[in-house]
Structure formats: structure tokens, C-alpha cells
Write an enzyme that holds these catalytic residues in place. Structure first.
Site, PDB file in Angstrom:
ATOM      1  N   ARG A 134      53.819 -33.935  -5.605  1.00 50.94           N
ATOM      2  CA  ARG A 134      55.278 -33.790  -5.552  1.00 50.94           C
ATOM      3  C   ARG A 134      55.985 -35.082  -5.989  1.00 50.94           C
ATOM      4  O   ARG A 134      56.492 -35.171  -7.101  1.00 50.94           O
ATOM      5  CB  ARG A 134      55.718 -33.396  -4.122  1.00 50.94           C
ATOM      6  CG  ARG A 134      57.120 -32.816  -4.032  1.00 50.94           C
ATOM      7  CD  ARG A 134      58.266 -33.800  -4.119  1.00 50.94           C
ATOM      8  NE  ARG A 134      58.256 -34.794  -3.064  1.00 50.94           N
ATOM      9  CZ  ARG A 134      59.078 -35.848  -3.030  1.00 50.94           C
ATOM     10  NH1 ARG A 134      59.958 -36.044  -3.998  1.00 50.94           N
ATOM     11  NH2 ARG A 134      59.002 -36.731  -2.051  1.00 50.94           N
ATOM     12  N   ASP A 135      55.944 -36.102  -5.156  1.00 50.70           N
ATOM     13  CA  ASP A 135      56.657 -37.357  -5.448  1.00 50.70           C
ATOM     14  C   ASP A 135      56.135 -37.966  -6.758  1.00 50.70           C
ATOM     15  O   ASP A 135      56.907 -38.496  -7.561  1.00 50.70           O
ATOM     16  CB  ASP A 135      56.444 -38.321  -4.262  1.00 50.70           C
ATOM     17  CG  ASP A 135      57.210 -39.620  -4.403  1.00 50.70           C
ATOM     18  OD1 ASP A 135      57.959 -39.778  -5.379  1.00 50.70           O
ATOM     19  OD2 ASP A 135      57.045 -40.498  -3.538  1.00 50.70           O
ATOM     20  N   ASN A 153      54.581 -45.275  -6.383  1.00 49.36           N
ATOM     21  CA  ASN A 153      53.758 -45.069  -5.197  1.00 49.36           C
ATOM     22  C   ASN A 153      52.443 -45.851  -5.269  1.00 49.36           C
ATOM     23  O   ASN A 153      51.796 -45.897  -6.299  1.00 49.36           O
ATOM     24  CB  ASN A 153      53.403 -43.582  -5.073  1.00 49.36           C
ATOM     25  CG  ASN A 153      54.637 -42.730  -4.921  1.00 49.36           C
ATOM     26  OD1 ASN A 153      55.417 -42.927  -4.007  1.00 49.36           O
ATOM     27  ND2 ASN A 153      54.826 -41.797  -5.837  1.00 49.36           N
ATOM     28  N   HIS A 198      55.765 -48.622  -2.149  1.00 49.30           N
ATOM     29  CA  HIS A 198      55.655 -48.611  -3.610  1.00 49.30           C
ATOM     30  C   HIS A 198      55.067 -49.945  -4.061  1.00 49.30           C
ATOM     31  O   HIS A 198      55.331 -50.983  -3.457  1.00 49.30           O
ATOM     32  CB  HIS A 198      57.027 -48.390  -4.249  1.00 49.30           C
ATOM     33  CG  HIS A 198      57.460 -46.954  -4.233  1.00 49.30           C
ATOM     34  ND1 HIS A 198      58.492 -46.473  -4.998  1.00 49.30           N
ATOM     35  CD2 HIS A 198      56.985 -45.885  -3.538  1.00 49.30           C
ATOM     36  CE1 HIS A 198      58.639 -45.169  -4.778  1.00 49.30           C
ATOM     37  NE2 HIS A 198      57.742 -44.800  -3.892  1.00 49.30           N
ATOM     38  N   CYS A 245      58.014 -46.042 -11.391  1.00 47.04           N
ATOM     39  CA  CYS A 245      59.194 -46.427 -10.625  1.00 47.04           C
ATOM     40  C   CYS A 245      60.420 -46.088 -11.447  1.00 47.04           C
ATOM     41  O   CYS A 245      60.667 -46.705 -12.470  1.00 47.04           O
ATOM     42  CB  CYS A 245      59.176 -47.919 -10.295  1.00 47.04           C
ATOM     43  SG  CYS A 245      60.652 -48.425  -9.401  1.00 47.04           S
TER      44      CYS A 245
END
Ligand code: MG
Length: 292
Positions: free
Chosen positions: A17-18, A255, A215, A246
Site C-alpha cells: 500500500r504505502d 520507507n 523513513h 520519498c
């Protein structure tokens, strides 16, 4: 440092997802399915699968219902493997319920500036939107995870003070959020602020309900993980292959990579249950699809 190494930690894999949401290239539903099955085979047990947002908003994740259908039809032991999805509103929650999610995630930030740019709502307005979603999810027996972005710094200069973070955590807990993921959205965190935030958080909350979402934009993620471990945090978000980049710093990492996290934990004696060789193969394979 590292006097308090826990015997167990939980890794929340946010790559599908992210991670994928912030990649330009769009994977096919089958490629995503294979990615997730590979993660499960490597020993990952908590996976954020996708997002039930309005279709045109995030083209990378429009196939969430189809992806969940494939996962629900696959032979997966759902007592051990937990799937979550980001849900912005009640409409999304309805679809998520049909998709048999174990958990939903809702989203806010410490900074009004960030929230306005990201979801066109102030922090308070975002809480107003989250409230009915939480209520309904909990009524249906679905757990709610709350993301707090910009907790260690905001790209638009907004608030990231410990006081604001505490207040926001308190508000989320009051509306029924059972796990809070504290996010370092632009990789600004350093061990001192990590420790300061957590020392204050643990005066008010059970740290078993707090996750750190670091991150690696400035190559500080693992140092921050170490500081967080030392303060008693045992839940960490990461993304296989460091997927996601990013969005605020072109070319920089987003991440922290799950394989880095697993390697680090195993090296300091924390069992992860993850087969690093298998995980690296999965991460390499998805990275090669994205860079093709
Ligand atoms: Mg992230």
C-alpha cells in the site's frame, strides 16, 4: 543504548500500500498478488494490502477489491496472517468490509499544513471524518490502526511537537483506534527526538499500542529504530525493498526496507520469524518489475 532488547517484535509490512502508492509504475493485480504471497511465504504476518480510496485519486491502488478477492480465495491461514487496508470514509469502509479485512487504517497528521495539502482538511476536520469510520468499523469487529504523519517534522513547516503528538494520540485512542503508527514522513527524525516523543508517550499509553513508521530519507531509519527499541517500542512499519521513495525529496528513500529491518533485528538477537533470503528475493523481484 540497547539495554532493553525485547524478545519479540511485530513488523507491519506496508509495501503493497504505502510503497506501491508512491511508485510511478503500476503493478498488475496479479503482480501484487504474487508480491503479497511471496511476503507471506517469507514469514511476514501483518500486511497492509491496499487502500479503498476514490478510484481516480490513487490509480496505483484502484484494484483493491479484486486483489482482496484473490487473497480471500487463496489458501492463507487467516488466523496467522492479518490483512489491513487504508480507509478514508464510510464508503471505503463498506467495500473494505466486503473484502474481509482484519484491520483498517485511518490517517491524520500532527500538522494542519500537511493535512490540508494531503487530504484537504485540518487536523480537527480529519478527526471528524475518522470518527464515524472508526465507530462503524469497531461495531463490525474490525480493528482500527491510526497513522499520524509528520510526527517528527513537516515538509510545510507545520507542528511536530511532542505535546501535539500526545494530544492527537489521545484523541485517536478516545475514538477507538487500537494501534497508532507514528510516522516520520520526511525522514527528519533522530534518536534524541525519537526518545523524547516515546518517553512522553509511555507516560500516557501502553507502548504495545504504538508503532514507529520510519523513513530512511536521511539514512537514519535504523538508528531511530534502535532508539525506539531502547525506549520499549516493539512494533515497526517497513516496506519490502524500501518501496515508496520519498514524495518530498526526489530520488531519496522513503520507507525503511523490511529486509534491512529484519537483518538488523536478527543481528541483535531478536527473532523475527522471517526468512531473509526469501524476503530479499521477493523485494528484488518487485523492484525489478518497477524499474523495468
Ligand atoms: Mg511511509
Amino acid at each position: 543504548m540497547l539495554e532493553n532488547i525485547p524478545s519479540k517484535i511485530k513488523i507491519v509490512e506496508v509495501g503493497p500500500r504505502d510503497g506501491l502508492q508512491n511508485e510511478k509504475k503500476i503493478l498488475t493485480t496479479d503482480q501484487k498478488f504474487q508480491f503479497i504471497m511471496g511476503l507471506i511465504d517469507s514469514g511476514i504476518t501483518s500486511i497492509e494490502v491496499s487502500s479503498f480510496v476514490r478510484a481516480p485519486k490513487i490509480p496505483q491502488l484502484v484494484d483493491a477489491p479484486e486483489l482482496f478477492k484473490m487473497l480471500n480465495e487463496a489458501k492463507i491461514d487467516r488466523r496467522k496472517i492479518k490483512f489491513s487496508a487504508l480507509v478514508p470514509n464510510l464508503k471505503g469502509l463498506e467495500v473494505a468490509k466486503g473484502a474481509n479485512v482484519d484491520e483498517i487504517a485511518v490517517f491524520t497528521a500532527t500538522s494542519d499544513e500537511f493535512n490540508k495539502k494531503n487530504i484537504n482538511a485540518s487536523v480537527d476536520e480529519s478527526l471528524g471524518r475518522i470518527l464515524p469510520v472508526c465507530k462503524e468499523a469497531i461495531n463490525c469487529g474490525i480493528k482500527v490502526r491510526g497513522y499520524i504523519s509528520t510526527a517528527f517534522g513537516c515538509p510545510y513547516g507545520g507542528d511536530s511537537s511532542t505535546e501535539t503528538l500526545l494530544k492527537l494520540c489521545d484523541q485517536l485512542v478516545k475514538i477507538g483506534v487500537s494501534e497508532i503508527s507514528v510516522g516520520d514522513t520526511i525522514g527528519m527524525a533522530s534518536p534524541l527526538i525519537v526518545k523524547k516523543h516515546i518517553r512522553n508517550l509511555k507516560k500516557h499509553f501502553d507502548l504495545k499500542t504504538i508503532a514507529m513508521h520510519f523513513h530512511d530519507t536521511n539514512n537514519m531509519a535504523l538508528v531511530n529504530v534502535m532508539a525506539a527499541l531502547d525506549e520499549g517500542i516493539t512494533i515497526f512499519d517497513s516496506s519490502a525493498g524500501g518501496l515508496g521513495g520519498c514524495p518530498y525529496a526526489k530520488g531519496a528513500s522513503g520507507n525503511v526496507a523490511t529486509e534491512q529491518l529484519v537483518f538488523f533485528f536478527e543481528q541483535i538477537g531478536i527473532k523475527t520469524g522471517v526468512n531473509l533470503t526469501k524476503l530479499k528475493i521477493v523485494a528484488e523481484s518487485v523492484k525489478s518489475i518497477l524499474s523495468a
